[in-house]
Design an enzyme around this catalytic site. Sequence first.
Site: not given
Ligand code: FAD
Length: 411
Positions: A15, A44, A162, A342
């Site tokens: 994100g 992921q 997910c 998904c």
């Molecule tokens: P993330 O990508 O997790 O990133 C969060 C970031 O915030 C990390 O880099 C972390 O270090 C940082 N952070 C946390 N706390 C702090 C802080 N206090 N200060 C600064 N930085 C911080 N999605 C799909 O679309 N299709 C799929 O098939 C799918 N399969 C999945 C299977 C698995 C096993 C998993 C675990 C996930 C899957 N997903 C899938 C879900 C997808 O990976 C997540 O929804 C997506 O990565 C969310 O993005 P995000 O930026 O919200 O969080």
Amino acid sequence: MAKSYDVVIIGAGAGGLATAASLLRRNRDLSVCVVDPAEMHYYQPGWTLVGAGVFSQQATVRRTESLIPRGVEWIKQAATGFAPDANRVTLADGSEISYQILVVAAGLKLDWAAIKGLEAALGHGGVTSNYSYQTAPYTWKLVQEMRQGRALFTQPAMPIKCAGAPQKALYLSCDAWARAGVLRNIEVEFMLNTPALFGVAYYVPSLMQYIERYGVKLNFLTNLTEIDGAARKAVFVQKTADGTETTIERNYDFIHVCPPQSAPDVVKQSSLANAAGWLEVDEATLQHKRYANVFGVGDVAGTSNAKTAAAVRKQAPVAAENILGQLAGGGPRFAYDGYGSCPLTVERGKIVLAEFGYGGKILPTFPVDGRVPRRLAWWLKTLVMPELYWNWMLKGREPLARPHIPVAAKS
Ligand code: FAD
């Protein structure tokens, strides 16, 4: 004095990076910083395939540094506090930065510690999880080695990222056992905290066909509470329809655990959180409900969409547009429809492609029935999606994700 930016983004995950890139594609003059201590960035969605021996572990990780969009400053620290009334963020070293716009994209917390004994047991003795980069390869090792015995798969309370991933692990493991001719020797159980196999009823009959084909016993309203690694025993609390709770135990030879999940502590403990701890944003505009210069993207958002990278792909351009609208003084311009996807890997080579928005509205990208398990969707997941993620989404290229719902039309 605190250094100041037009836009401060917390999190360099899917994100955070997608929003930074989408913003700079629209306005290169903005001063943007991304705050994240993580050296590595993980794809992921690939971990399900690592756990099935389809992807290598290395294919799902890159150095964060290599992904920060040009023109964005990376502050390699954790955010430790928010002061939205003063437009300030506190960092791990005690310093502060200030902003005109704050984007919170800190993902969610995997609460391994909430299951007694899990942290000590994970990664050996038959205890695995595709929810961790470290242990996803262990899933595949165990699956290959298993010839007989009992295999358990768990799913905690929603929301989780997910929501289909726990059952993807189940299907791909069963498929591998079936191909190896050993599935009949393995007793497979799926323990779900939820009352249904999948949150969107439209897809359930297709999935049930696979549950029956693999001979899986479903245990609804059943929550993992403890793992005794030495005794290879898992403890669950099972609710009945009338609300009575019973403790049940199962010995296992293999257990795939999906950990309980919640908002990150730093968000939960801040005034930006809603009652459940998630970032309190408007479902459509992704703008904070009480702080107009704060936006949320990804898993951290207190929105009811499926928490997926697919949702992020649609959210980031909407957030970028609305941030620019806010900076220009006009407020949000576009609405997000809750799209999430998904890809349910029901067997090696075939996928039931669930795509839906708010309220479970079916939102297919292509004019085909997503309920039918398809080879095409498998190629999408294994070949197209990683490319789309690394080279399009994280770079602010927005194929099939251009904001198109004007805010006024939504209200
Ligand atoms: P993330 O990508 O997790 O990133 C969060 C970031 O915030 C990390 O880099 C972390 O270090 C940082 N952070 C946390 N706390 C702090 C802080 N206090 N200060 C600064 N930085 C911080 N999605 C799909 O679309 N299709 C799929 O098939 C799918 N399969 C999945 C299977 C698995 C096993 C998993 C675990 C996930 C899957 N997903 C899938 C879900 C997808 O990976 C997540 O929804 C997506 O990565 C969310 O993005 P995000 O930026 O919200 O969080």
